[in-house]
Design an enzyme around this catalytic site. Structure first.
Site, mmCIF file in Angstrom:
data_model
loop_
_atom_site.group_PDB
_atom_site.id
_atom_site.type_symbol
_atom_site.label_atom_id
_atom_site.label_comp_id
_atom_site.label_asym_id
_atom_site.label_seq_id
_atom_site.Cartn_x
_atom_site.Cartn_y
_atom_site.Cartn_z
ATOM 1 N N LYS A 11 0.817 -1.218 0.000
ATOM 2 C CA LYS A 11 0.000 0.000 0.000
ATOM 3 C C LYS A 11 0.855 1.274 0.000
ATOM 4 O O LYS A 11 2.072 1.224 0.268
ATOM 5 C CB LYS A 11 -0.935 -0.042 1.211
ATOM 6 C CG LYS A 11 -1.923 -1.217 1.165
ATOM 7 C CD LYS A 11 -2.923 -1.137 2.316
ATOM 8 C CE LYS A 11 -3.893 -2.297 2.254
ATOM 9 N NZ LYS A 11 -4.954 -2.166 3.286
ATOM 10 N N TYR A 51 -12.644 -1.805 -3.308
ATOM 11 C CA TYR A 51 -13.120 -1.891 -1.924
ATOM 12 C C TYR A 51 -14.632 -1.727 -1.815
ATOM 13 O O TYR A 51 -15.140 -1.379 -0.740
ATOM 14 C CB TYR A 51 -12.389 -0.859 -1.061
ATOM 15 C CG TYR A 51 -10.979 -1.287 -0.691
ATOM 16 C CD1 TYR A 51 -10.757 -2.387 0.133
ATOM 17 C CD2 TYR A 51 -9.867 -0.594 -1.154
ATOM 18 C CE1 TYR A 51 -9.474 -2.790 0.481
ATOM 19 C CE2 TYR A 51 -8.572 -0.987 -0.812
ATOM 20 C CZ TYR A 51 -8.389 -2.087 0.011
ATOM 21 O OH TYR A 51 -7.123 -2.486 0.362
ATOM 22 N N ASN A 114 -2.033 0.088 6.680
ATOM 23 C CA ASN A 114 -1.534 -1.171 7.234
ATOM 24 C C ASN A 114 -0.628 -1.950 6.278
ATOM 25 O O ASN A 114 -0.562 -3.166 6.309
ATOM 26 C CB ASN A 114 -2.691 -2.027 7.774
ATOM 27 C CG ASN A 114 -3.662 -2.459 6.698
ATOM 28 O OD1 ASN A 114 -3.521 -2.064 5.547
ATOM 29 N ND2 ASN A 114 -4.631 -3.271 7.058
ATOM 30 N N HIS A 117 -2.178 -5.504 1.610
ATOM 31 C CA HIS A 117 -3.487 -6.158 1.498
ATOM 32 C C HIS A 117 -3.265 -7.631 1.189
ATOM 33 O O HIS A 117 -2.314 -7.977 0.479
ATOM 34 C CB HIS A 117 -4.297 -5.526 0.354
ATOM 35 C CG HIS A 117 -5.532 -6.302 0.006
ATOM 36 N ND1 HIS A 117 -6.688 -6.209 0.739
ATOM 37 C CD2 HIS A 117 -5.782 -7.218 -0.970
ATOM 38 C CE1 HIS A 117 -7.602 -7.027 0.214
ATOM 39 N NE2 HIS A 117 -7.070 -7.651 -0.825
ATOM 40 N N GLU A 128 -9.972 -10.389 -7.259
ATOM 41 C CA GLU A 128 -8.963 -9.329 -7.123
ATOM 42 C C GLU A 128 -7.813 -9.514 -8.113
ATOM 43 O O GLU A 128 -7.274 -8.534 -8.633
ATOM 44 C CB GLU A 128 -8.450 -9.308 -5.680
ATOM 45 C CG GLU A 128 -9.528 -8.868 -4.691
ATOM 46 C CD GLU A 128 -9.137 -9.024 -3.227
ATOM 47 O OE1 GLU A 128 -9.988 -8.741 -2.366
ATOM 48 O OE2 GLU A 128 -7.980 -9.422 -2.948
HETATM 49 P P1 CMP Z 1 -7.345 -4.530 3.778
HETATM 50 O O1 CMP Z 1 -6.877 -5.852 4.231
HETATM 51 O O2 CMP Z 1 -6.796 -3.988 2.502
HETATM 52 O O3 CMP Z 1 -8.943 -4.549 3.665
HETATM 53 C C1 CMP Z 1 -9.769 -3.446 3.933
HETATM 54 C C2 CMP Z 1 -8.995 -2.259 4.412
HETATM 55 O O4 CMP Z 1 -9.781 -1.288 5.061
HETATM 56 C C3 CMP Z 1 -8.014 -2.705 5.482
HETATM 57 O O5 CMP Z 1 -7.000 -3.478 4.924
HETATM 58 C C4 CMP Z 1 -7.608 -1.367 6.074
HETATM 59 O O6 CMP Z 1 -6.687 -0.659 5.232
HETATM 60 C C5 CMP Z 1 -8.956 -0.650 6.033
HETATM 61 N N1 CMP Z 1 -9.663 -0.747 7.322
HETATM 62 C C6 CMP Z 1 -10.214 -1.835 7.883
HETATM 63 N N2 CMP Z 1 -10.800 -1.544 9.056
HETATM 64 C C7 CMP Z 1 -10.614 -0.215 9.248
HETATM 65 C C8 CMP Z 1 -10.992 0.698 10.274
HETATM 66 N N3 CMP Z 1 -11.680 0.296 11.348
HETATM 67 N N4 CMP Z 1 -10.638 1.981 10.127
HETATM 68 C C9 CMP Z 1 -9.939 2.393 9.034
HETATM 69 N N5 CMP Z 1 -9.566 1.568 8.019
HETATM 70 C C10 CMP Z 1 -9.896 0.282 8.128
#
Ligand code: CMP
Length: 139
Positions: A11, A51, A114, A117, A128
């Protein structure tokens, strides 16, 4: 039967901190083979589509803004039991809950930023993978 493929994105937060190399190193060391890979930047409509499953969530708008804020690396990874093994390697969505030795424990900034993904099911891995790659981009 568990599938052999998963889809990852490194990311914008991890790319901006120059962590593409170390993250790919951990992926390779864990036994994943790279079947397809590209360095790209998502448009707003691409991030909204990727998303879409989260569109009713309060964080959806910020997630789309974050995912379009800079380049990403997208890749299809190959390994037996790919989805489950990759989710173990990356750790919990929130880095505060991620186990020691996981990619998110080492590189993630926050629950949103984070670092990586990973697909959450074989069905989504296919959706995906098809989102990012044509058949002639896979080796
Ligand atoms: P990802 O695994 O890419 O799947 C969905 C994404 O949404 C997740 O990683 C985070 O980047 C984001 N995400 C999930 N939960 C939250 C949250 N509570 N607040 C903000 N971002 C979130």
């Amino acid at each position: 039967m568990a599938g052999s493929y998963t889809l990852t994105m490194i990311k914008p937060d991890a790319v901006a901190k120059n962590n593409i190399g170390p993250i790919l190193g951990m992926i390779n060391e864990a036994g994943f083979k790279i079947k397809a890979m590209k360095y790209t930047q998502l448009t707003k409509s691409q991030a909204q589509e990727f998303y879409a499953v989260h569109k009713e969530r309060p964080f959806y708008g910020e997630l789309v803004d974050f995912m379009t804020s800079g380049p990403i690396v997208a890749a299809i990874l190959e390994k037996s039991n790919a989805v489950e093994d990759f989710r173990k390697l990356i750790g919990a969505t929130n880095p505060a809950d991620a186990a020691e030795g996981t990619i998110r424990k080492r590189f993630a900034e926050s629950i949103q930023n984070n670092a990586v993904h990973g697909s959450d099911s074989d069905e989504n891995a296919k959706i995906e993978g098809d989102f990012h790659f044509s058949m002639c981009e896979r080796f």
